[in-house]
Design a protein around this motif. Structure first.
Motif, short mmCIF file in Angstrom:
data_model
loop_
_atom_site.label_atom_id
_atom_site.label_comp_id
_atom_site.label_asym_id
_atom_site.label_seq_id
_atom_site.Cartn_x
_atom_site.Cartn_y
_atom_site.Cartn_z
N GLY A 24 0.22 -1.10 0.01
CA GLY A 24 -0.38 0.31 0.28
C GLY A 24 0.76 1.28 0.14
O GLY A 24 0.27 2.20 -0.20
N TYR A 291 -2.23 7.34 -3.82
CA TYR A 291 -1.14 6.64 -3.58
C TYR A 291 -0.53 5.78 -4.38
O TYR A 291 -0.66 6.39 -5.86
CB TYR A 291 -2.33 5.39 -3.42
CG TYR A 291 -3.40 4.94 -4.54
CD1 TYR A 291 -3.29 4.04 -5.39
CD2 TYR A 291 -4.95 5.64 -4.10
CE1 TYR A 291 -4.46 4.12 -7.01
CE2 TYR A 291 -5.54 5.30 -5.32
CZ TYR A 291 -4.55 4.47 -6.02
OH TYR A 291 -6.08 4.80 -7.79
N ILE A 315 -3.98 -0.51 -0.04
CA ILE A 315 -4.19 0.56 -0.69
C ILE A 315 -5.52 0.80 0.42
O ILE A 315 -5.74 2.18 0.66
CB ILE A 315 -4.56 0.82 -2.15
CG1 ILE A 315 -3.06 0.86 -2.68
CG2 ILE A 315 -4.77 2.35 -2.09
CD1 ILE A 315 -3.45 1.57 -4.30
#
Ligand code: SF4
Length: 386
Positions: A24, A291, A315
């Motif tokens: 993530g 992200y 994520i």
């Protein structure tokens, strides 16, 4: 590099091998750096802590740079023994202009066809755009530029006394993006009560998008041990330029040894949530992500869908943590991500054969997560290089 002592030495090992690619966040499984110590001397750097300090005396972090003379030979020997996964290499601090070890390490990464991440802030990286671009054409390659302020004002210079200018970082970002290499901003750490207003964070996101950046990844301060002392000393020396009360600043001093926030964890959680939302909303407005999308093109074709869906779950775990939701929720996403990540059969095939029951049979996956995965199955394959 005035006042910086250079020491040459031979390292026994160059690659740090992490158990999991950091899920993530950066997706990095291996890291290999040619220098110890850093002449940039950022006051928030985690390497000021005795545990991480390259030298026995942590105060020498920005005064001594140790050059691993055999870094390239070690990488050439160690990397072929590793399972293919993302490797983070290099360090383009001023000493690199002379020793060029980072460039030579990139050449090894290219020869061995490993996916690459670079965490950097120095325009010197653009010297190596040719090889970076070649790696990017061959497999996944992406760069995160650390940027924690939008102008070279007193505050930026106080906390990054010898770091490259903000202007130089954004113009380098533009050049790297124009060369076809994915790049974005690592807003790490956001400095609490110093550069953290919604407006400042939105400006940072906009400047990233305007410079060709495709993501902004935010992270808070991780200060522990002697690292905390160095940061707090910097705060004390700059009262005139700081916003926020001393109490507000102290609330952020995480003490790893006692595993506690010195003062008020609730303040930190609210702050993190606000910063995350400001960045995420502006990223959406600018058409970039908050992200780093998981790189998957180097995995065997039959596993890419699993990796991508697992990536989305990781994520979500990170996002849940950023929003200070229940830790169980974040943990559940991580657990589900790992279950999908380790599947050896394509999850789409599994779902076609067994339907929802097939998903429910995976470890840690209940009705809610099964439904989440069904949603991801219907929209996946957004970031796959053929
Ligand atoms: S550039 Fe700054 S944050 Fe990065 S290693 Fe050097 S001193 Fe630390």
């Amino acid at each position: 590099m005035r006042d910086v002592e250079i020491q040459l030495y031979q390292t026994k090992k160059i690659i740090n091998d992490h158990k999991h690619a950091d899920e993530g966040w950066f997706w990095v499984r291996y890291s290999a750096y040619p220098y110890k110590g850093c002449s940039n001397g950022c006051r928030y750097c985690y390497e000021w802590d005795e545990k991480y300090a390259p030298m026995k005396d942590y105060r020498l972090l920005d005064k001594v740079v140790m050059v691993k003379e055999n870094a390239v030979e070690r990488l050439k020997k160690e990397l072929p023994r590793k399972i293919k996964d993302v490797v983070c290499v290099g360090d383009w601090q001023p000493v690199e202009a002379k020793y060029r070890l980072s460039r030579k390490m990139l050449e090894i990464v290219y020869q061995l066809k490993f996916p690459l991440m670079i965490i950097e802030r120095a325009p010197l990286l653009t010297r190596d755009l040719d090889i970076l671009s070649d790696i990017s054409k061959q497999t996944d390659a992406y760069v995160g530029f650390t940027i924690v302020a939008t102008s070279d004002d007193q505050i930026r210079l106080h906390f990054e006394p010898r770091g490259p200018s903000v202007k130089g970082r954004f113009s380098s970002m533009r050049r790297i993006a124009d060369a076809g290499v994915m790049i974005g901003t690592l807003a790490m750490p956001i400095l609490p009560y110093i550069f953290d207003s919604d407006e400042e964070l939105r400006t940072l996101v906009k400047m990233t998008a305007d410079s060709g950046g495709r993501f902004v990844l935010f992270g808070g301060l991780t200060l522990w041990g002697t690292c905390k002392d160095v940061y707090y000393e910097a705060l004390k020396r700059a009262p005139a330029i700081l916003a926020g009360s001393p109490q507000e600043h102290e609330a952020f001093l995480w003490d790893k040894k006692t595993e506690e926030w010195n003062q008020n964890k609730a303040i930190q959680s609210q702050w993190g949530r606000r910063c995350h939302l400001a960045i995420a909303e502006e990223c959406e407005r600018q058409g970039i992500t908050h992200y780093i999308p998981r790189p998957v093109s180097f995995f065997p074709r039959e596993l890419r869908r699993n990796k991508e869906i697992a990536g989305n779950l990781f994520i979500k775990a990170r996002e849940s943590w950023m929003l200070s939701e229940s830790p169980y929720r974040s943990h559940a996403f991580t657990k589900a991500g790992r279950a999908v990540d380790s599947l050896t059969e394509d999850i789409g095939d599994l779902y076609r054969r067994k339907g929802r029951q097939g998903l429910l049979a995976l470890e840690g996956i209940g009705e809610k997560l099964a439904s989440e995965i069904e949603g991801l199955l219907s929209v996946q394959a957004s970031y796959t290089k053929e």
